[in-house]
Design a protein around this motif. Structure first.
Motif, short mmCIF file in Angstrom:
data_model
loop_
_atom_site.label_atom_id
_atom_site.label_comp_id
_atom_site.label_asym_id
_atom_site.label_seq_id
_atom_site.Cartn_x
_atom_site.Cartn_y
_atom_site.Cartn_z
N THR A 66 51.72 33.26 28.12
CA THR A 66 50.57 33.77 27.35
C THR A 66 49.42 33.89 28.33
N LEU A 67 49.01 35.14 28.62
CA LEU A 67 48.03 35.37 29.68
C LEU A 67 46.89 36.24 29.17
N ASP A 68 45.65 35.79 29.35
CA ASP A 68 44.53 36.71 29.14
C ASP A 68 44.33 37.46 30.47
N PRO A 69 43.47 38.49 30.51
CA PRO A 69 43.36 39.29 31.74
C PRO A 69 43.00 38.47 32.98
N GLU A 70 42.12 37.48 32.85
CA GLU A 70 41.76 36.66 34.02
C GLU A 70 42.95 35.82 34.48
N GLN A 71 43.68 35.26 33.52
CA GLN A 71 44.86 34.46 33.89
C GLN A 71 45.93 35.34 34.53
N GLN A 72 46.05 36.58 34.04
CA GLN A 72 47.05 37.48 34.63
C GLN A 72 46.68 37.81 36.07
N LYS A 73 45.38 38.04 36.33
CA LYS A 73 44.97 38.34 37.71
C LYS A 73 45.17 37.12 38.61
N ARG A 74 44.88 35.92 38.06
CA ARG A 74 45.09 34.72 38.89
C ARG A 74 46.59 34.55 39.20
N ALA A 75 47.44 34.81 38.21
CA ALA A 75 48.89 34.72 38.46
C ALA A 75 49.30 35.75 39.51
N ALA A 76 48.72 36.95 39.43
CA ALA A 76 49.08 38.00 40.40
C ALA A 76 48.70 37.60 41.82
N ARG A 77 47.63 36.78 41.95
CA ARG A 77 47.19 36.36 43.30
C ARG A 77 48.18 35.42 43.98
N LEU A 78 49.17 34.94 43.24
CA LEU A 78 50.26 34.18 43.89
C LEU A 78 51.04 35.07 44.84
N PHE A 79 50.95 36.38 44.64
CA PHE A 79 51.77 37.34 45.39
C PHE A 79 50.94 38.26 46.29
N GLY A 80 49.68 38.50 45.94
CA GLY A 80 48.85 39.42 46.72
C GLY A 80 47.48 39.56 46.09
N GLU A 81 46.73 40.56 46.53
CA GLU A 81 45.35 40.75 46.05
C GLU A 81 45.31 41.91 45.05
N PRO A 82 44.86 41.68 43.81
CA PRO A 82 44.77 42.76 42.82
C PRO A 82 43.89 43.92 43.30
N VAL A 83 44.29 45.14 42.95
CA VAL A 83 43.57 46.33 43.41
C VAL A 83 43.56 47.38 42.28
N ALA A 84 42.50 48.18 42.23
CA ALA A 84 42.44 49.28 41.26
C ALA A 84 43.32 50.43 41.75
N ILE A 85 43.91 51.18 40.82
CA ILE A 85 44.70 52.36 41.21
C ILE A 85 44.02 53.62 40.66
N PRO A 86 44.17 54.76 41.35
CA PRO A 86 43.53 55.98 40.88
C PRO A 86 44.28 56.62 39.71
N PHE A 87 43.61 57.52 39.01
CA PHE A 87 44.15 58.44 38.00
C PHE A 87 44.41 57.82 36.61
N VAL A 88 44.68 56.54 36.54
CA VAL A 88 45.02 55.92 35.25
C VAL A 88 43.85 55.04 34.80
N LYS A 89 43.36 55.28 33.59
CA LYS A 89 42.20 54.51 33.10
C LYS A 89 42.57 53.02 33.02
N SER A 90 41.64 52.19 33.53
CA SER A 90 41.90 50.75 33.55
C SER A 90 41.31 50.09 32.31
N LEU A 91 41.67 48.83 32.15
CA LEU A 91 41.15 48.03 31.05
C LEU A 91 39.65 47.82 31.26
N ASP A 92 38.86 47.95 30.19
CA ASP A 92 37.40 47.77 30.31
C ASP A 92 37.08 46.43 30.98
N GLY A 93 36.27 46.48 32.04
CA GLY A 93 35.84 45.25 32.72
C GLY A 93 36.87 44.71 33.70
N HIS A 94 38.04 45.36 33.80
CA HIS A 94 39.10 44.88 34.71
C HIS A 94 39.72 46.07 35.44
N PRO A 95 39.06 46.57 36.50
CA PRO A 95 39.58 47.77 37.17
C PRO A 95 40.97 47.59 37.77
#
Ligand code: SIN
Length: 286
Positions: A52-81
């Motif tokens: 069960t992950l909120d957006p901040e927890q999901q980004k923290r989990a992702a940092r176990l593997f690398g650094e989160p980054v925005a991608i072009p062309f696809v609209k991102s979640l508000d407040g979380h590029p």
């Protein structure tokens, strides 16, 4: 490989393991984080259940593997590029699904993604699986002669057919009513990468072409390139190189985009599927 703090169960013969004993919503101990990362590098795709992950927890989990980054062309979640919602609604029957062709993420960029962490919020009652292909095995099982030929080749990649002037999503056509994709001329840019890359962490060589974004070999026409590319694509998705993940709400998949392709199966018309992706910053392939 043996682990002390996690339980690891293979999902496919070549790649993919399910990891149990981890709550990604909380910070992991150093030892657990190290073992999760080792399992990721050794198996190219790792899966977790019942998260069960909120957006901040999901980004923290992702940092176990690398650094989160925005991608072009696809609209991102508000407040979380760095987060995109991938949705196909029940009313989107007959449309493409996002990620529905075999591909490696963002190979149209100079630094394609290292990987992605995908978290399922809502899944159809059946179908909607994701397939992952092992690009190490694909390379290692080619003949010496073919490997020598490919080792010297460069491929030209473009997002043209997804996000450029030939976009299948153009003008909202085929896009889910809930996703916003901004195709533009930027998507037509050409990018060169080696056809065979060396993974920067494992040091292993793997194929690095994909049907979605690879246009042709450098120095050849599309028509000249097509027969060899088609051969390679068919070879990469041989049954024994592919694992299939059956989602449940709360499932998480993390793939190493440097040595895999993936494809979201579009077999659930009339049902809603909602997964949430954090993409990770990659390096320049060599
Ligand atoms: C993707 O290609 O990022 C989406 C995969 C999926 O929805 O299973």
């Amino acid at each position: 490989m043996s682990y002390e703090t996690i339980q690891v169960t293979p999902v496919g013969g070549a790649i993919g393991v399910e990891i149990a004993g981890v709550n990604l919503a909380e910070p992991l101990s150093n030892r657990q984080a190290q073992e999760v990362h080792e399992a990721f590098l050794a198996n190219s795709v790792v899966f977790f259940r019942d998260q069960t992950l909120d957006p901040e927890q999901q980004k923290r989990a992702a940092r176990l593997f690398g650094e989160p980054v925005a991608i072009p062309f696809v609209k991102s979640l508000d407040g979380h590029p760095e987060i995109i919602d991938i949705v196909k609604e029940a009313e989107d029957a007959g449309k493409y699904n996002f990620g529905g062709n075999w591909h490696t993420d963002t190979t149209f960029l100079e630094t394609p993604a290292l990987g992605s962490l995908l978290y399922a919020l809502e899944v159809p009652p059946r179908g909607g699986d994701t397939l992952f292909a092992d690009m190490y095995a694909a390379y290692e099982t080619l003949s010496d002669g073919m490997r020598a030929l490919l080792d010297g080749l460069t491929a030209v990649h473009t997002a043209s057919r997804s996000y450029g002037s030939q976009s299948k999503f153009q003008g909202g056509r085929n896009t889910s009513v809930s996703m916003k994709i901004d195709a533009s001329e930027e998507g037509d840019r050409l990018m060169e990468h080696p056809v065979v890359r060396t993974h920067p962490e494992s040091g292993r060589r793997c194929l690095f072409v994909n049907p979605n974004y690879t246009l042709r070999f450098k120095g050849m026409t599309e028509a000249e390139s097509r027969p060899l590319l088609e051969f390679l694509y068919a070879h990469c998705i041989r049954d024994e190189f592919v694992c299939r993940f059956r989602w449940q709400a709360g499932s998480v998949a993390v793939w190493d985009n440097r040595c895999t392709m993936h494809r979201a199966v579009n077999d659930y018309d009339g049902h809603r599927r909602h997964v949430r992706r954090v993409t990770l910053q990659g390096d320049r392939p060599h």
